[in-house]
Design a protein around this motif. Structure first.
Motif, PDB file in Angstrom:
ATOM      1  N   ILE A  69       0.842  -1.290   0.100  1.00 56.85           N
ATOM      2  CA  ILE A  69      -0.096  -0.006  -0.096  1.00 56.85           C
ATOM      3  C   ILE A  69       0.957   1.268  -0.031  1.00 56.85           C
ATOM      4  O   ILE A  69       0.534   2.166  -0.838  1.00 56.85           O
ATOM      5  N   ALA A  70       1.927   1.138   0.874  1.00 58.20           N
ATOM      6  CA  ALA A  70       2.690   2.314   0.740  1.00 58.20           C
ATOM      7  C   ALA A  70       3.560   2.577  -0.529  1.00 58.20           C
ATOM      8  O   ALA A  70       3.707   3.757  -1.078  1.00 58.20           O
ATOM      9  N   GLU A  71       4.076   1.641  -0.956  1.00 55.59           N
ATOM     10  CA  GLU A  71       4.559   1.687  -2.379  1.00 55.59           C
ATOM     11  C   GLU A  71       3.593   2.283  -3.461  1.00 55.59           C
ATOM     12  O   GLU A  71       4.135   2.844  -4.385  1.00 55.59           O
ATOM     13  N   MET A  72       2.500   2.068  -3.467  1.00 56.11           N
ATOM     14  CA  MET A  72       1.409   2.493  -4.314  1.00 56.11           C
ATOM     15  C   MET A  72       1.132   3.991  -3.734  1.00 56.11           C
ATOM     16  O   MET A  72       0.345   4.598  -4.532  1.00 56.11           O
ATOM     17  N   GLY A  73       1.764   4.656  -3.027  1.00 54.84           N
ATOM     18  CA  GLY A  73       1.531   5.972  -2.625  1.00 54.84           C
ATOM     19  C   GLY A  73       0.416   6.157  -1.664  1.00 54.84           C
ATOM     20  O   GLY A  73      -0.003   7.370  -1.406  1.00 54.84           O
ATOM     21  N   ALA A  74      -0.279   5.043  -1.000  1.00 56.65           N
ATOM     22  CA  ALA A  74      -1.337   5.356  -0.196  1.00 56.65           C
ATOM     23  C   ALA A  74      -0.810   5.118   1.427  1.00 56.65           C
ATOM     24  O   ALA A  74       0.290   4.478   1.404  1.00 56.65           O
ATOM     25  N   THR A  75      -1.745   5.382   2.267  1.00 56.24           N
ATOM     26  CA  THR A  75      -1.428   5.260   3.570  1.00 56.24           C
ATOM     27  C   THR A  75      -2.320   4.386   4.412  1.00 56.24           C
ATOM     28  O   THR A  75      -3.671   4.317   4.370  1.00 56.24           O
ATOM     29  N   PRO A  76      -1.752   2.961   4.819  1.00 56.58           N
ATOM     30  CA  PRO A  76      -2.632   1.970   5.440  1.00 56.58           C
ATOM     31  C   PRO A  76      -2.876   2.585   7.025  1.00 56.58           C
ATOM     32  O   PRO A  76      -2.055   3.029   7.708  1.00 56.58           O
ATOM     33  N   GLU A  77      -4.317   2.937   7.397  1.00 51.22           N
ATOM     34  CA  GLU A  77      -4.552   3.470   8.670  1.00 51.22           C
ATOM     35  C   GLU A  77      -4.713   2.165   9.377  1.00 51.22           C
ATOM     36  O   GLU A  77      -4.237   2.031  10.600  1.00 51.22           O
ATOM     37  N   SER A  78      -5.507   1.308   9.117  1.00 57.11           N
ATOM     38  CA  SER A  78      -5.669  -0.221   9.861  1.00 57.11           C
ATOM     39  C   SER A  78      -5.992  -1.319   8.805  1.00 57.11           C
ATOM     40  O   SER A  78      -6.455  -1.254   7.849  1.00 57.11           O
ATOM     41  N   LEU A  79      -5.242  -2.438   9.246  1.00 58.35           N
ATOM     42  CA  LEU A  79      -5.642  -3.558   8.309  1.00 58.35           C
ATOM     43  C   LEU A  79      -5.949  -4.645   9.484  1.00 58.35           C
ATOM     44  O   LEU A  79      -5.162  -5.031  10.414  1.00 58.35           O
ATOM     45  N   PHE A  94      -1.966 -36.938   6.726  1.00 60.65           N
ATOM     46  CA  PHE A  94      -2.764 -35.509   6.287  1.00 60.65           C
ATOM     47  C   PHE A  94      -1.979 -34.469   5.610  1.00 60.65           C
ATOM     48  O   PHE A  94      -0.889 -34.607   5.367  1.00 60.65           O
ATOM     49  N   LYS A  95      -2.593 -33.568   5.118  1.00 59.66           N
ATOM     50  CA  LYS A  95      -2.154 -32.353   4.429  1.00 59.66           C
ATOM     51  C   LYS A  95      -2.979 -31.136   4.543  1.00 59.66           C
ATOM     52  O   LYS A  95      -4.195 -31.405   5.105  1.00 59.66           O
ATOM     53  N   LEU A  96      -2.358 -30.101   4.281  1.00 57.82           N
ATOM     54  CA  LEU A  96      -2.963 -28.555   4.437  1.00 57.82           C
ATOM     55  C   LEU A  96      -3.699 -28.689   3.150  1.00 57.82           C
ATOM     56  O   LEU A  96      -3.314 -28.807   1.954  1.00 57.82           O
ATOM     57  N   THR A  97      -5.046 -28.557   3.175  1.00 62.78           N
ATOM     58  CA  THR A  97      -5.944 -28.621   2.008  1.00 62.78           C
ATOM     59  C   THR A  97      -6.307 -27.417   1.607  1.00 62.78           C
ATOM     60  O   THR A  97      -6.998 -27.050   0.538  1.00 62.78           O
ATOM     61  N   GLY A  98      -6.193 -25.979   2.240  1.00 63.54           N
ATOM     62  CA  GLY A  98      -6.494 -24.805   1.796  1.00 63.54           C
ATOM     63  C   GLY A  98      -6.033 -23.563   2.946  1.00 63.54           C
ATOM     64  O   GLY A  98      -6.183 -24.206   4.187  1.00 63.54           O
ATOM     65  N   ILE A  99      -5.837 -22.444   2.452  1.00 63.62           N
ATOM     66  CA  ILE A  99      -5.771 -21.384   3.400  1.00 63.62           C
ATOM     67  C   ILE A  99      -6.726 -20.092   2.746  1.00 63.62           C
ATOM     68  O   ILE A  99      -6.549 -19.921   1.540  1.00 63.62           O
ATOM     69  N   LYS A 100      -7.630 -19.903   3.610  1.00 62.09           N
ATOM     70  CA  LYS A 100      -8.351 -18.602   3.367  1.00 62.09           C
ATOM     71  C   LYS A 100      -7.920 -17.252   4.095  1.00 62.09           C
ATOM     72  O   LYS A 100      -7.824 -17.183   5.300  1.00 62.09           O
ATOM     73  N   LEU A 101      -7.153 -16.413   3.270  1.00 62.43           N
ATOM     74  CA  LEU A 101      -6.760 -15.114   3.817  1.00 62.43           C
ATOM     75  C   LEU A 101      -8.089 -14.055   3.764  1.00 62.43           C
ATOM     76  O   LEU A 101      -8.637 -14.047   2.637  1.00 62.43           O
ATOM     77  N   THR A 102      -8.625 -13.479   4.840  1.00 60.68           N
ATOM     78  CA  THR A 102      -9.504 -12.382   4.835  1.00 60.68           C
ATOM     79  C   THR A 102      -8.828 -11.138   5.358  1.00 60.68           C
ATOM     80  O   THR A 102      -8.185 -11.148   6.201  1.00 60.68           O
ATOM     81  N   VAL A 103      -8.961 -10.141   4.691  1.00 54.82           N
ATOM     82  CA  VAL A 103      -8.630  -8.727   5.229  1.00 54.82           C
ATOM     83  C   VAL A 103      -9.493  -7.473   4.835  1.00 54.82           C
ATOM     84  O   VAL A 103     -10.266  -7.373   3.826  1.00 54.82           O
ATOM     85  N   ARG A 104      -9.899  -6.709   5.924  1.00 55.59           N
ATOM     86  CA  ARG A 104     -10.596  -5.562   5.982  1.00 55.59           C
ATOM     87  C   ARG A 104      -9.531  -4.639   6.338  1.00 55.59           C
ATOM     88  O   ARG A 104      -8.719  -4.484   7.166  1.00 55.59           O
ATOM     89  N   GLY A 105      -9.570  -3.409   5.556  1.00 54.53           N
ATOM     90  CA  GLY A 105      -8.712  -2.321   5.730  1.00 54.53           C
ATOM     91  C   GLY A 105      -9.516  -0.889   5.651  1.00 54.53           C
ATOM     92  O   GLY A 105     -10.386  -0.683   4.777  1.00 54.53           O
ATOM     93  N   ALA A 106      -8.828  -0.071   6.318  1.00 56.77           N
ATOM     94  CA  ALA A 106      -9.072   1.350   6.158  1.00 56.77           C
ATOM     95  C   ALA A 106      -7.771   1.984   5.695  1.00 56.77           C
ATOM     96  O   ALA A 106      -6.676   2.052   6.277  1.00 56.77           O
ATOM     97  N   VAL A 107      -7.847   2.530   4.414  1.00 62.68           N
ATOM     98  CA  VAL A 107      -6.778   2.912   3.691  1.00 62.68           C
ATOM     99  C   VAL A 107      -6.801   4.467   3.057  1.00 62.68           C
ATOM    100  O   VAL A 107      -7.808   4.593   2.505  1.00 62.68           O
TER     101      VAL A 107
END
Length: 144
Positions: A69-79, A94-107
């Motif tokens: 976000i900073a490289e894009m010239g913006a400011t991350p306020e909260s993530l 067994f194995k890892l079958t998947g990873i779900k990343l969820t992010v909400r941000g104020a930018v």
């Protein structure tokens, strides 16, 4: 760059045994674990390799996203980033079958499309994501 370490002490068989994982580099804690709690829906106060991977992935992704976000010239306020790591059967074991990343941000300085692009770039460039390339990783990113 520094290295970090953790240590696990295990006693007993897989099904009846238990162990403790210690975060030795930081010294912030020692956590109980057992296979029955690892395979159960409720953790009952125990951790698991999957939870530790989820913690590492959400932390790495959030840091990487703030950099993108900073490289894009913006400011991350909260993530607020969450990783859910799923375990499933494999042959053998067994194995890892998947990873779900969820992010909400104020930018400040990015619209929803820009935030989505930043999150995708962070997902691809985060060192933990790179280490987990054999696991399907999904992403749900939105401005708060």
């Amino acid at each position: 760059m520094p290295s970090r370490s953790a240590r696990t002490a295990w006693k007993g068989s897989l099904q009846e045994g238990s162990g403790e994982v210690e975060l030795t580099s930081s010294g912030v804690g020692t956590f109980n674990m057992s296979f029955p709690s690892r395979a159960a829906e409720k953790a009952d106060g125990n951790t698991s390799p999957e939870e530790l991977i989820a913690a590492a992935h959400s932390a790495c992704f959030a840091m990487q996203l703030s950099a993108v976000i900073a490289e894009m010239g913006a400011t991350p306020e909260s993530l607020d980033a969450t990783a859910v790591v799923s375990l499933g059967p494999d042959s053998p074991g067994f194995k890892l079958t998947g990873i779900k990343l969820t992010v909400r941000g104020a930018v400040d300085g990015l619209d929803a499309d820009g935030f989505s692009k930043a999150a995708q770039a962070a997902k691809e460039s985060c060192p933990v994501s790179k280490a987990l390339t054999g696991v399907p990783i999904s992403l749900d990113a939105a401005l708060a």
